[in-house]
Scaffold this motif. Structure first.
Motif, PDB file in Angstrom:
ATOM      1  N   GLU A  35       0.821  -1.216   0.000  1.00 57.27           N
ATOM      2  CA  GLU A  35       0.000   0.000   0.000  1.00 57.27           C
ATOM      3  C   GLU A  35       0.852   1.263   0.000  1.00 57.27           C
ATOM      4  N   ARG A  36       2.149   1.105  -0.229  1.00 59.02           N
ATOM      5  CA  ARG A  36       3.040   2.266  -0.250  1.00 59.02           C
ATOM      6  C   ARG A  36       4.185   2.031  -1.225  1.00 59.02           C
ATOM      7  N   ILE A  37       4.825   3.097  -1.607  1.00 58.22           N
ATOM      8  CA  ILE A  37       5.977   3.015  -2.502  1.00 58.22           C
ATOM      9  C   ILE A  37       7.241   2.773  -1.689  1.00 58.22           C
ATOM     10  N   GLY A  38       8.335   2.495  -2.383  1.00 56.13           N
ATOM     11  CA  GLY A  38       9.626   2.421  -1.720  1.00 56.13           C
ATOM     12  C   GLY A  38      10.350   1.104  -1.839  1.00 56.13           C
ATOM     13  N   GLY A  39       9.661   0.050  -2.198  1.00 57.84           N
ATOM     14  CA  GLY A  39      10.330  -1.239  -2.345  1.00 57.84           C
ATOM     15  C   GLY A  39      11.018  -1.666  -1.064  1.00 57.84           C
ATOM     16  N   VAL A  40      12.204  -2.230  -1.192  1.00 55.18           N
ATOM     17  CA  VAL A  40      12.971  -2.724  -0.042  1.00 55.18           C
ATOM     18  C   VAL A  40      13.234  -1.593   0.957  1.00 55.18           C
ATOM     19  N   TRP A  41      13.460  -0.405   0.458  1.00 61.19           N
ATOM     20  CA  TRP A  41      13.778   0.730   1.328  1.00 61.19           C
ATOM     21  C   TRP A  41      12.658   1.010   2.334  1.00 61.19           C
ATOM     22  N   SER A  42      11.433   0.725   1.972  1.00 59.62           N
ATOM     23  CA  SER A  42      10.313   0.995   2.875  1.00 59.62           C
ATOM     24  C   SER A  42      10.259   0.021   4.057  1.00 59.62           C
ATOM     25  N   LYS A  69      22.297  17.317   4.517  1.00 57.53           N
ATOM     26  CA  LYS A  69      23.729  17.648   4.457  1.00 57.53           C
ATOM     27  C   LYS A  69      24.564  16.628   3.676  1.00 57.53           C
ATOM     28  N   LYS A  70      24.539  15.354   4.046  1.00 56.44           N
ATOM     29  CA  LYS A  70      25.426  14.388   3.399  1.00 56.44           C
ATOM     30  C   LYS A  70      24.714  13.080   3.027  1.00 56.44           C
ATOM     31  N   HIS A  71      24.177  12.388   4.026  1.00 59.83           N
ATOM     32  CA  HIS A  71      23.543  11.087   3.803  1.00 59.83           C
ATOM     33  C   HIS A  71      22.048  11.177   4.071  1.00 59.83           C
ATOM     34  N   VAL A  72      21.271  10.628   3.172  1.00 57.06           N
ATOM     35  CA  VAL A  72      19.815  10.689   3.246  1.00 57.06           C
ATOM     36  C   VAL A  72      19.311   9.653   4.260  1.00 57.06           C
ATOM     37  N   SER A  73      18.409  10.080   5.141  1.00 53.84           N
ATOM     38  CA  SER A  73      17.830   9.172   6.124  1.00 53.84           C
ATOM     39  C   SER A  73      16.621   8.442   5.533  1.00 53.84           C
ATOM     40  N   HIS A  74      16.138   7.473   6.261  1.00 53.48           N
ATOM     41  CA  HIS A  74      14.962   6.690   5.841  1.00 53.48           C
ATOM     42  C   HIS A  74      13.768   7.608   5.573  1.00 53.48           C
ATOM     43  N   SER A  75      13.439   8.470   6.514  1.00 58.19           N
ATOM     44  CA  SER A  75      12.268   9.334   6.347  1.00 58.19           C
ATOM     45  C   SER A  75      12.470  10.361   5.234  1.00 58.19           C
ATOM     46  N   GLN A  76      13.679  10.889   5.094  1.00 53.76           N
ATOM     47  CA  GLN A  76      13.937  11.847   4.024  1.00 53.76           C
ATOM     48  C   GLN A  76      13.802  11.181   2.661  1.00 53.76           C
ATOM     49  N   SER A  77      14.275   9.947   2.544  1.00 50.41           N
ATOM     50  CA  SER A  77      14.150   9.220   1.283  1.00 50.41           C
ATOM     51  C   SER A  77      12.692   8.965   0.954  1.00 50.41           C
ATOM     52  N   SER A  78      11.930   8.515   1.928  1.00 49.65           N
ATOM     53  CA  SER A  78      10.504   8.249   1.711  1.00 49.65           C
ATOM     54  C   SER A  78       9.764   9.513   1.309  1.00 49.65           C
ATOM     55  N   ASP A  79      10.059  10.620   1.995  1.00 51.07           N
ATOM     56  CA  ASP A  79       9.413  11.891   1.672  1.00 51.07           C
ATOM     57  C   ASP A  79       9.790  12.353   0.275  1.00 51.07           C
ATOM     58  N   GLY A  80      11.068  12.220  -0.077  1.00 47.72           N
ATOM     59  CA  GLY A  80      11.538  12.665  -1.382  1.00 47.72           C
ATOM     60  C   GLY A  80      10.943  11.860  -2.518  1.00 47.72           C
ATOM     61  N   VAL A  81      10.946  10.542  -2.376  1.00 50.97           N
ATOM     62  CA  VAL A  81      10.392   9.688  -3.414  1.00 50.97           C
ATOM     63  C   VAL A  81       8.887   9.911  -3.528  1.00 50.97           C
ATOM     64  N   SER A  82       8.209  10.089  -2.404  1.00 46.94           N
ATOM     65  CA  SER A  82       6.763  10.353  -2.436  1.00 46.94           C
ATOM     66  C   SER A  82       6.465  11.652  -3.168  1.00 46.94           C
ATOM     67  N   GLY A  83       7.293  12.668  -2.950  1.00 48.65           N
ATOM     68  CA  GLY A  83       7.106  13.949  -3.621  1.00 48.65           C
ATOM     69  C   GLY A  83       7.265  13.841  -5.124  1.00 48.65           C
ATOM     70  N   ILE A  84       8.265  13.095  -5.546  1.00 47.28           N
ATOM     71  CA  ILE A  84       8.489  12.880  -6.970  1.00 47.28           C
ATOM     72  C   ILE A  84       7.324  12.099  -7.554  1.00 47.28           C
TER      73      ILE A  84
END
Length: 107
Positions: A35-42, A69-84
């Motif tokens: 029910e959500r995007i993200g594949g393995v990352w989710s 700043k440098k490395h993307v966190s779990h929540s930042q990745s989820s938010d970014g991919v969801s936005g795209i």
């Protein structure tokens, strides 16, 4: 006859496939088993961060915000991919693909 494209999974690879098929003028649909995007990352822990720098792990036309700043966190990745995703994807959630058949002439 109109060409139809189906992409299985809405992980990063599935979303990239979606983005590139749109770019060449096709109209793909994504089937996602969950029910959500993200594949393995989710399915990673909230404390997980990417080992690659943000510049290496991003879409060329959707860079990460400067607040990362440098490395993307779990929540930042989820938010970014969801936005795209909200910008251009057609996804059928809770749609597990259990088989594929081809009909028509083979080119």
């Amino acid at each position: 006859m109109e060409k139809r494209v189906v992409i299985i999974g809405s992980g990063v690879s599935g979303l990239l496939a979606y983005k590139n098929t749109i770019k060449i003028g096709l109209n793909p649909i994504v089937f996602e088993a969950e029910e959500r995007i993200g594949g393995v990352w989710s399915h990673t822990l909230e404390s997980t961060r990417l080992q690659n720098s943000k510049e290496i792990y991003q879409f060329s036309d959707f860079p990460w915000p400067s607040s990362i700043k440098k490395h993307v966190s779990h929540s930042q990745s989820s938010d970014g991919v969801s936005g795209i995703l909200c910008m251009f994807a057609c996804i059928k959630f809770n749609s597990k693909v259990i088989g594929i058949e081809y009909f028509g002439e083979s080119n």
